[in-house]
Design a protein around this motif. Structure first.
Motif, PDB file in Angstrom:
ATOM      1  N   THR A  63       0.832  -1.208   0.000  1.00  0.00           N
ATOM      2  CA  THR A  63       0.000   0.000   0.000  1.00  0.00           C
ATOM      3  C   THR A  63       0.864   1.254   0.000  1.00  0.00           C
ATOM      4  O   THR A  63       0.563   2.237  -0.704  1.00  0.00           O
ATOM      5  CB  THR A  63      -0.935   0.004   1.230  1.00  0.00           C
ATOM      6  N   LYS A  66       2.225   1.719  -3.513  1.00  0.00           N
ATOM      7  CA  LYS A  66       1.197   2.149  -4.459  1.00  0.00           C
ATOM      8  C   LYS A  66       0.786   3.597  -4.243  1.00  0.00           C
ATOM      9  O   LYS A  66       0.458   4.320  -5.189  1.00  0.00           O
ATOM     10  CB  LYS A  66      -0.038   1.252  -4.334  1.00  0.00           C
ATOM     11  N   MET A  67       0.780   4.012  -2.951  1.00  0.00           N
ATOM     12  CA  MET A  67       0.333   5.370  -2.630  1.00  0.00           C
ATOM     13  C   MET A  67       1.489   6.220  -2.106  1.00  0.00           C
ATOM     14  O   MET A  67       1.301   7.101  -1.255  1.00  0.00           O
ATOM     15  CB  MET A  67      -0.793   5.291  -1.585  1.00  0.00           C
ATOM     16  N   GLN A  70       1.380  10.003  -1.697  1.00  0.00           N
ATOM     17  CA  GLN A  70       0.539  10.576  -0.643  1.00  0.00           C
ATOM     18  C   GLN A  70       1.060  10.248   0.762  1.00  0.00           C
ATOM     19  O   GLN A  70       0.389  10.502   1.756  1.00  0.00           O
ATOM     20  CB  GLN A  70      -0.889  10.014  -0.782  1.00  0.00           C
TER      21      GLN A  70
END
Length: 204
Positions: A63, A66-67, A70
């Motif tokens: 995760t 992927k992010m 952010q």
């Protein structure tokens, strides 16, 4: 991640986070190798299953990758990752509890269905035995038994319908029930059935 958030972190961690946010694979691998073992141990303390703990940690890192753009770390990388792993572990435990409750409810339903099925099969078996027992009776006697038990007629009504005396009806019933008792006992059937069919006769 804003500059003010970076200022609260050690310079080394700021650099590592910035590199991960830029999708630097080497920085991500460094992050993974540095924290994997302690995160795995943390997850394992919660879920108690090594494969699940491993999957939770892998998912957290996946995760993050992927992010990555952010990614916002306010205190420290360690606390950020630990919080993510703990949240995932608690979600797993909650999901497992829900699944367990559903499974228990399903098992209870299945058990009830099986019990009802067994009861229906037993009733069918008993009724078949009764039919077989009735079949051995003489025609007149069998007709009286059917009218009494299944037709729910009183002895006077049976006598009038068959144009015979009430005494003859009683004789047929006495003989019929005696033969049924003998036949059912030979077949080792539950005497509860016999009590059911006797109820109509003795209740008159």
């Amino acid at each position: 991640m804003s500059k003010e958030h970076n200022d609260s972190l050690p310079y080394e961690e700021q650099e590592l986070i910035a590199a991960v946010k830029a999708h630097d694979r080497k920085a991500f691998e460094k992050l993974y190798k540095q924290y994997y073992r302690q995160l795995f141990a943390l997850a394992y303390r919660y879920v108690g299953q090594a494969p699940v703990a491993e999957e939770i940690v892998h998912d957290v890192f996946l995760t993050i990758w992927k992010m990555a753009g952010q990614l916002t770390v306010q205190s420290s990388i360690k606390s950020y990752l630990s919080r993510a792993v703990i949240n995932s572990s608690l979600n797993f435990i909650k999901k497992e509890k829900t699944n367990h409750e559903k499974q228990n409810a399903y098992m209870v339903t299945e058990s009830d269905d099986e019990t009802e099925k067994e009861q229906n099969q037993r009733k069918e078996s008993l009724l078949n035995s009764l039919e077989n027992a009735l079949a051995i009776l003489p025609p007149k006697c069998r007709e009286v038994m059917y009218l009494s038990r299944f037709g729910k007629l009183k002895q006077q009504e049976i006598a009038a319908q068959m144009n015979i005396s009430i005494k003859t009806v009683k004789n047929h019933l006495t003989y019929g029930f005696q033969k049924l008792r003998e036949q059912l006992e030979k077949q080792q059937q539950n005497l509860f059935l016999l009590l059911l069919i006797l109820h109509k006769y003795w209740g008159q």
